[in-house]
Design an enzyme around this catalytic site. Structure first.
Site, mmCIF file in Angstrom:
data_model
loop_
_atom_site.group_PDB
_atom_site.id
_atom_site.type_symbol
_atom_site.label_atom_id
_atom_site.label_comp_id
_atom_site.label_asym_id
_atom_site.label_seq_id
_atom_site.Cartn_x
_atom_site.Cartn_y
_atom_site.Cartn_z
ATOM 1 N N HIS A 1 0.802 -1.227 0.000
ATOM 2 C CA HIS A 1 0.000 0.000 0.000
ATOM 3 C C HIS A 1 0.839 1.283 0.000
ATOM 4 C CE1 HIS A 1 -2.538 3.175 1.851
ATOM 5 N NE2 HIS A 1 -3.431 2.684 1.015
ATOM 6 N N ARG B 1 -8.344 2.874 -9.208
ATOM 7 C CA ARG B 1 -8.658 1.960 -8.096
ATOM 8 C C ARG B 1 -9.804 2.590 -7.308
ATOM 9 N NH1 ARG B 1 -2.694 1.464 -8.110
ATOM 10 N NH2 ARG B 1 -2.099 -0.738 -8.093
ATOM 11 N N ARG C 1 -11.660 0.281 -12.420
ATOM 12 C CA ARG C 1 -11.570 -1.068 -11.848
ATOM 13 C C ARG C 1 -12.536 -1.144 -10.659
ATOM 14 N NH1 ARG C 1 -7.027 -3.544 -8.913
ATOM 15 N NH2 ARG C 1 -7.237 -1.884 -7.382
ATOM 16 N N GLU D 1 -4.509 -11.310 -13.577
ATOM 17 C CA GLU D 1 -3.590 -11.186 -12.435
ATOM 18 C C GLU D 1 -3.523 -12.462 -11.602
ATOM 19 O OE1 GLU D 1 -4.753 -7.813 -10.005
ATOM 20 O OE2 GLU D 1 -6.869 -8.248 -10.234
ATOM 21 N N GLY E 1 -2.455 -7.218 -14.344
ATOM 22 C CA GLY E 1 -2.195 -6.722 -12.992
ATOM 23 C C GLY E 1 -0.969 -7.475 -12.495
ATOM 24 N N THR E 2 0.194 -6.967 -12.878
ATOM 25 C CA THR E 2 1.407 -7.752 -12.613
ATOM 26 C C THR E 2 1.851 -7.704 -11.154
ATOM 27 O OG1 THR E 2 2.584 -5.865 -13.528
ATOM 28 C CG2 THR E 2 2.342 -7.810 -14.945
ATOM 29 N N ASN E 3 1.226 -6.847 -10.338
ATOM 30 C CA ASN E 3 1.545 -6.907 -8.901
ATOM 31 C C ASN E 3 1.021 -8.223 -8.337
ATOM 32 O OD1 ASN E 3 2.371 -4.260 -9.280
ATOM 33 N ND2 ASN E 3 0.470 -3.394 -8.492
ATOM 34 N N ASP E 4 -0.258 -8.468 -8.593
ATOM 35 C CA ASP E 4 -0.822 -9.728 -8.114
ATOM 36 C C ASP E 4 -0.297 -10.917 -8.924
ATOM 37 O OD1 ASP E 4 -2.551 -9.451 -5.818
ATOM 38 O OD2 ASP E 4 -3.734 -8.097 -7.047
ATOM 39 N N CYS F 1 -1.144 -2.635 -15.928
ATOM 40 C CA CYS F 1 -1.314 -1.544 -14.959
ATOM 41 C C CYS F 1 -0.665 -1.876 -13.618
ATOM 42 C CB CYS F 1 -2.782 -1.190 -14.783
ATOM 43 S SG CYS F 1 -3.769 -2.550 -14.164
HETATM 44 C C1 PEP Z 1 -2.032 -5.425 -9.810
HETATM 45 O O1 PEP Z 1 -2.315 -6.386 -9.100
HETATM 46 O O2 PEP Z 1 -1.043 -5.388 -10.569
HETATM 47 C C2 PEP Z 1 -2.868 -4.216 -9.788
HETATM 48 C C3 PEP Z 1 -2.633 -3.214 -10.613
HETATM 49 O O3 PEP Z 1 -3.856 -4.133 -8.847
HETATM 50 P P1 PEP Z 1 -3.581 -3.831 -7.280
HETATM 51 O O4 PEP Z 1 -2.161 -3.375 -7.164
HETATM 52 O O5 PEP Z 1 -4.564 -2.789 -6.914
HETATM 53 O O6 PEP Z 1 -3.848 -5.167 -6.668
HETATM 54 MG MG MG Z 2 -4.278 -6.563 -8.273
#
Ligand code: PEP
Ligand code: MG
Length: 508
Positions: free
Chosen positions: A89, A195, A251, A380, A401-404, A466
């Site tokens: 976060h 978001r 989203r 993701e 969603g490459t973070n997840d 993203c």
């Molecule tokens: C992600 O998962 O890449 C994404 C953009 O969503 P968040 O970071 O809000 O999970």
């Molecule tokens: Mg995500």
């Protein structure tokens, strides 16, 4: 030949170089959001806000941040967290705001309740001065003067050259009109990720959202959502206005609900009074939201599956906003892109899409409008990438969603990996943090698979990214090579992505 990351130094405050040369850091952690910050230590978001209001410069130091800290984060010169990684976060939000952040400093022995911590043998208290360099992750004791960012004409020239050669579009991750306008100034061609949950924390809307969470019946939940609908619609209208007809991807609600519930006794009492419940009953509801692995828990589209009324409210807000803005600007092409997060199965997307389409079509018909819209999904979860041909039957666009996707491909928690990744660098198992620089071998293979499968079914679908990698130069080059249409990144990384995209086009 310019390293795109150097643009950061033009866009964010930096330390006075002469003073910095003579100063040794007292700690080092993740360089989570660039720039330099110097201020007095505060330990809560409320204190950050109050101290800023009385004219103080503050650095917010927390174990980790959560969405309810947003106002305090805005008030701070910089943010330092004990826990967290490059996509947790604090890092994501600070980058969005262009605020310096150093995250995951596990060397800090924190005592939040007593408002003190120990770092490098020294005990720091509220009001002590500290300086952070979000570009290097270094932490300094005391005051290091900062120099403001200045952008001169050469910046515009270089950006114009970059735009001439790049093939990738560059969008931004923005949730407020102010961030969106900043990103537009820096060259963003659309919003790739709004978001929506970040909109729920301001003012009184959090109260209505908490009422929604603590409702016993669908009717009660709908009544609470009814209060949020006009506010959310206003937010979306302002975003569409800021984007002047350029694409906006919204989203739907993503985080687990426990992130929204009150933690302070006063707020719990206030919620109990509004709900006609006892404090104990509210505490029981809050406890019931506890999950062992919240990032793999009740979040993303799973919320829409269990509470379709949330998706219905968000659809109404998006469509009503788009209809109004289209009416006011006949020459713009307002075409909402509604993005469903965390899909892992085609039937799940079909279920949520049906709710969205029924609601949107009814709104459009009632308004006598000819508005068009798209419903797409984030890719993701690895299963979504591997079954992208099935998912593309319903998804009109994909956004990675490459973070997840990184979290779930590696099985590394995006909030906890910082704790052990240093050992991975020391032992040469890893060279880079996969949450900062896209893992092209594994995560990248899933992306390529998803594009091939998805476009096999729907050749004209647009595909973007993203996750935070959308603003990382080497990841941008990979996105160019695998044929993405756009990258989306936080506003201050837009110029970096523009330059990196041009270099990718020239080099390939
Ligand atoms: C992600 O998962 O890449 C994404 C953009 O969503 P968040 O970071 O809000 O999970
Ligand atoms: Mg995500």
């Amino acid at each position: 030949m310019i390293d795109p990351r150097n643009l950061d130094t033009l866009l964010h405050p930096q330390f006075d170089a002469e003073v910095l040369k003579k100063t040794e850091p007292v700690g080092k952690a993740l360089a989570a959001s660039p720039g330099a910050a110097c201020g007095k230590i505060v330990f809560t978001a409320d204190d950050a806000k109050a101290w800023k209001e009385r004219g103080e410069k503050v650095v917010l130091v927390r174990l980790e941040t959560s969405p309810e800290d947003i106002e305090g984060m805005k008030a701070a010169q910089g943010i330092l967290t004990v826990r967290g990684g490059m996509t947790s976060h604090a890092a994501v939000v600070a980058r969005g705001m262009g605020t310096c952040c150093v995250s995951g400093c596990s060397e800090i022995a924190m005592n939040e309740a007593a408002k003190k911590f120990v770092l490098a043998g020294k005990e720091y208290h509220e009001g002590d001065w500290i300086s952070l360099d979000g570009s290097t992750g270094k932490i300094y004791d005391g005051i290091i003067p900062t120099v403001d960012a200045t952008v001169a004409g050469e910046f515009g020239r270089i950006m114009a050259w970059a735009d001439k050669y790049r093939k990738l579009k560059v969008r931004t991750n923005a949730d407020t009109p102010a961030d969106a306008r900043k990103a537009r100034e820096l060259g963003a061609e659309g919003i790739g990720l709004c978001r929506t949950e970040h909109m729920f924390f301001e003012g009184e809307r959090i109260d209505a959202f908490r009422e929604m969470i603590c409702s016993d019946t669908v009717e009660e939940r709908e009544a609470a959502l009814e209060k949020i609908l006009p506010v959310q619609q206003c937010d979306f209208e302002a975003l569409y206005e800021a984007l002047e007809g350029n694409p906006v991807t919204i989203r739907f609600l993503d985080p687990p609900l426990h992130e929204f519930v009150p933690t302070e006794e006063d707020d719990i009492k206030k919620l109990a009074d509004t709900q006609g419940k006892t404090v104990e009953q509210i505490k029981t509801i809050i406890d019931s939201l506890h999950e062992f692995n919240p990032m793999m828990g009740h979040r993303g589209c799973r919320l829409a599956v269990t509470y379709p009324e949330i998706a219905r409210m968000q659809t109404k807000a998006v469509i009503r906003a788009a209809i109004n803005v289209q009416k006011a600007h006949a020459d713009w092409n307002v075409c909402p892109e509604i993005m469903i997060p965390l899909i892992c199965d085609e039937k799940e997307l079909r279920f949520v899409k049906k709710i969205v389409v029924e609601t949107a079509d009814a709104e459009i018909a009632a308004a006598g409008s000819s508005l068009t819209y798209q419903v797409g999904t984030m890719i993701e979860i690895p299963r979504a990438a591997l079954t992208a041909d099935d998912i593309a039957k319903d998804a009109e666009f994909f956004c990675f969603g490459t973070n997840d996707l990184t979290q779930m491909t590696y099985g590394f928690s995006r909030d906890d990996a910082g704790k052990f990744l240093n050992s991975y660098y020391d032992t040469k198992i890893f060279e880079n943090d996969p949450f900062a620089k896209l893992d092209q071998t594994g995560v990248g293979k899933l992306m390529e698979t998803a594009i091939k499968l998805g476009k096999g079914v729907r050749p004209d679908m647009h595909v973007g990214i993203c996750g935070e990698h959308g603003g990382d130069p080497s990841s941008v080059e990979f996105c160019h090579k695998i044929g993405l249409d756009y990258v989306s990144c936080s506003p201050f990384r837009v110029p970096i992505a523009r330059l990196a995209a041009a270099q990718a086009a020239l080099n390939n």
